[in-house]
Write a protein that holds these residues in place. Structure first.
Motif, short mmCIF file in Angstrom:
data_model
loop_
_atom_site.label_atom_id
_atom_site.label_comp_id
_atom_site.label_asym_id
_atom_site.label_seq_id
_atom_site.Cartn_x
_atom_site.Cartn_y
_atom_site.Cartn_z
N ILE A 1 0.67 -1.13 -0.18
CA ILE A 1 0.09 -0.13 -0.14
C ILE A 1 0.71 1.28 -0.02
O ILE A 1 0.68 2.38 -0.61
CB ILE A 1 -1.11 -0.01 1.19
N MET A 2 1.96 1.17 0.94
CA MET A 2 2.96 2.41 0.88
C MET A 2 3.52 2.66 -0.71
O MET A 2 3.65 3.77 -0.81
CB MET A 2 3.86 1.99 2.09
N GLU A 3 3.80 1.50 -1.36
CA GLU A 3 4.38 1.52 -2.40
C GLU A 3 3.46 2.22 -3.45
O GLU A 3 3.96 2.60 -4.53
CB GLU A 3 4.94 0.23 -2.99
N SER A 4 2.13 2.04 -3.30
CA SER A 4 1.04 2.83 -4.24
C SER A 4 0.74 3.97 -3.65
O SER A 4 -0.57 4.33 -4.14
CB SER A 4 0.09 1.71 -4.47
N ALA A 5 1.27 4.54 -2.70
CA ALA A 5 0.59 5.95 -2.18
C ALA A 5 0.16 6.58 -3.13
O ALA A 5 1.27 7.11 -3.84
CB ALA A 5 1.41 6.50 -0.87
N GLY A 6 -1.02 7.29 -3.10
CA GLY A 6 -1.40 8.55 -3.98
C GLY A 6 -1.36 8.10 -5.33
O GLY A 6 -1.69 8.91 -6.47
N SER A 7 -1.53 6.78 -5.74
CA SER A 7 -1.94 6.53 -7.02
C SER A 7 -3.19 5.62 -7.15
O SER A 7 -3.74 5.46 -6.36
CB SER A 7 -0.77 5.47 -7.50
N ASP A 8 -3.56 5.30 -8.54
CA ASP A 8 -4.70 4.59 -8.82
C ASP A 8 -4.51 3.11 -8.83
O ASP A 8 -3.38 2.45 -9.13
CB ASP A 8 -5.22 4.97 -10.06
N ILE A 9 -5.07 2.42 -7.84
CA ILE A 9 -4.79 0.87 -7.97
C ILE A 9 -5.90 -0.05 -8.21
O ILE A 9 -6.19 -1.25 -7.78
CB ILE A 9 -4.49 0.51 -6.28
N SER A 10 -6.75 0.55 -9.25
CA SER A 10 -7.65 -0.21 -9.85
C SER A 10 -7.63 -1.49 -10.39
O SER A 10 -8.23 -2.43 -10.28
CB SER A 10 -8.53 0.72 -10.98
N SER A 11 -6.22 -1.77 -10.80
CA SER A 11 -5.67 -3.00 -11.28
C SER A 11 -5.70 -4.18 -10.47
O SER A 11 -5.48 -5.23 -10.70
CB SER A 11 -4.37 -2.93 -11.82
N TRP A 12 -5.89 -3.85 -9.12
CA TRP A 12 -5.73 -4.81 -7.93
C TRP A 12 -7.18 -5.56 -7.85
O TRP A 12 -7.40 -6.45 -7.13
CB TRP A 12 -5.50 -4.20 -6.69
N PHE A 13 -8.19 -4.79 -8.55
CA PHE A 13 -9.67 -5.22 -8.20
C PHE A 13 -10.32 -5.76 -9.36
O PHE A 13 -10.07 -5.36 -10.54
CB PHE A 13 -10.59 -4.07 -7.64
#
Length: 247
Positions: A80-92
Motif C-alpha cells: 500500500i505504501m508503495e502505491s501511495a497517491g496512485s490508482d490501484i484499480s488493477s488490484w480489483f
C-alpha cells in the motif's frame, strides 16, 4: 461531520431579487449536502506519505491514513505504501469490487491475487495462528475510508477577474458544478461569490457543471487536430456584481 444548516430566509424581505437569491443559495446547500466530492488524480497523488496516504480505485478515493496508523510497523503495509497517491484499480475485479482472485498453483485453492505481495486484511496462504481476522470489513470494502470520487475527466480553465485582470488557472473535475469550482477558487479570491461568472458573455448557472452550461471540453478535438491544449484553455470571466460582504 455535522451537516450545515440551510440558510434562513432574509428577514422582512420584500425584494423578489433577494428571495430568488435566498432560494438559489438554499438549493445549493442541499445539493452540496447530498453530493460526494470529486477529486483529480493530481489531488490524490499529493497524499503520498505514510502520515497522509490516499489511493483511488474503481472510481473511489480513499484516505488510508487511519489504516496506516492502526497497523504501524506491519510489513503488510508495504504494498500500500508503495502505491501511495496512485490508482490501484488493477488490484480489483470491477464486477465483484473485490481483490482479483486466481488458483494458487501450489494448493489448487482460489486465493486473492496479490503480485505486489500480500497486504493488510488479505488472508495468508495457509492456516496461521498469528493472523487476526477480527477487523470487520476489509479496508477496500469499508466505506469509512472513502472521501469522495475520482473524476472521469479533469480539465483546465482560466478564471479571469475583469476588474483586476488577475488570471488563475484551475484544474477542475468535469462533474463539478460552478459552485464547487468556486470553492476551489476562493483561496485566490475570498470575495468570489460577489462576482457574476460568465463565458462568452453568458452568465453561468452556478448549480450546473461546465458542460451543462454549454462550456464544452474540447481537449479531444484539439488532440485530433494535434494542437496544444495548453494554448486553448477555456476562459471564465468574473464581473463584479455585489458588495464584499460575502467574503
Amino acid at each position: 461531520m455535522a451537516e450545515s444548516p440551510a440558510p434562513a430566509p432574509p428577514p422582512c424581505c420584500h425584494s423578489n431579487v433577494a428571495i430568488v437569491t435566498w432560494q438559489h443559495r438554499r438549493r445549493s446547500v442541499f445539493l452540496n449536502m447530498s453530493r460526494q466530492k470529486f477529486f483529480t488524480s493530481a489531488e490524490v497523488s499529493a497524499h503520498n506519505t505514510a502520515d497522509d496516504l490516499w489511493v483511488s480505485f474503481l472510481g473511489k478515493v480513499c484516505d488510508l491514513t487511519p489504516l496506516m496508523t492502526q497497523n504501524k510497523g506491519d510489513v503488510l503495509l508495504l504494498p500500500i505504501m508503495e502505491s501511495a497517491g496512485s490508482d490501484i484499480s488493477s488490484w480489483f475485479d470491477p464486477e465483484t469490487k473485490d481483490i482479483l482472485k486466481h488458483v494458487d498453483p501450489l494448493t489448487n485453492c482460489v486465493r486473492y491475487y496479490t503480485p505486489r505481495g500480500r497486504f493488510v486484511h488479505v488472508s495468508p496462504a495457509g492456516p496461521r495462528s498469528d493472523w487476526a481476522n477480527d477487523f470487520g470489513e476489509p479496508w477496500w470494502k469499508d466505506r469509512r475510508y472513502e472521501v469522495g470520487l475520482l473524476t472521469t475527466k479533469a480539465r483546465w480553465i482560466r478564471v479571469i477577474n475583469v476588474q483586476t485582470s488577475q488570471e488563475q488557472q484551475l484544474q477542475v473535475c468535469s462533474e463539478e458544478t460552478l459552485d464547487e469550482i468556486l470553492q476551489r477558487y476562493l483561496r485566490y479570491n475570498s470575495h468570489a461569490r460577489s462576482y457574476s461568472w460568465k463565458h462568452e458573455g453568458v452568465s453561468l448557472d452556478m448549480s450546473r457543471t461546465l458542460s451543462e452550461n454549454n462550456v464544452p471540453d474540447e481537449d479531444h478535438k484539439l488532440e485530433e487536430l494535434r494542437l496544444d491544449s495548453d494554448l486553448f484553455i477555456t476562459a471564465i470571466l468574473l464581473h463584479f456584481s455585489d458588495d464584499l460582504t460575502e467574503g
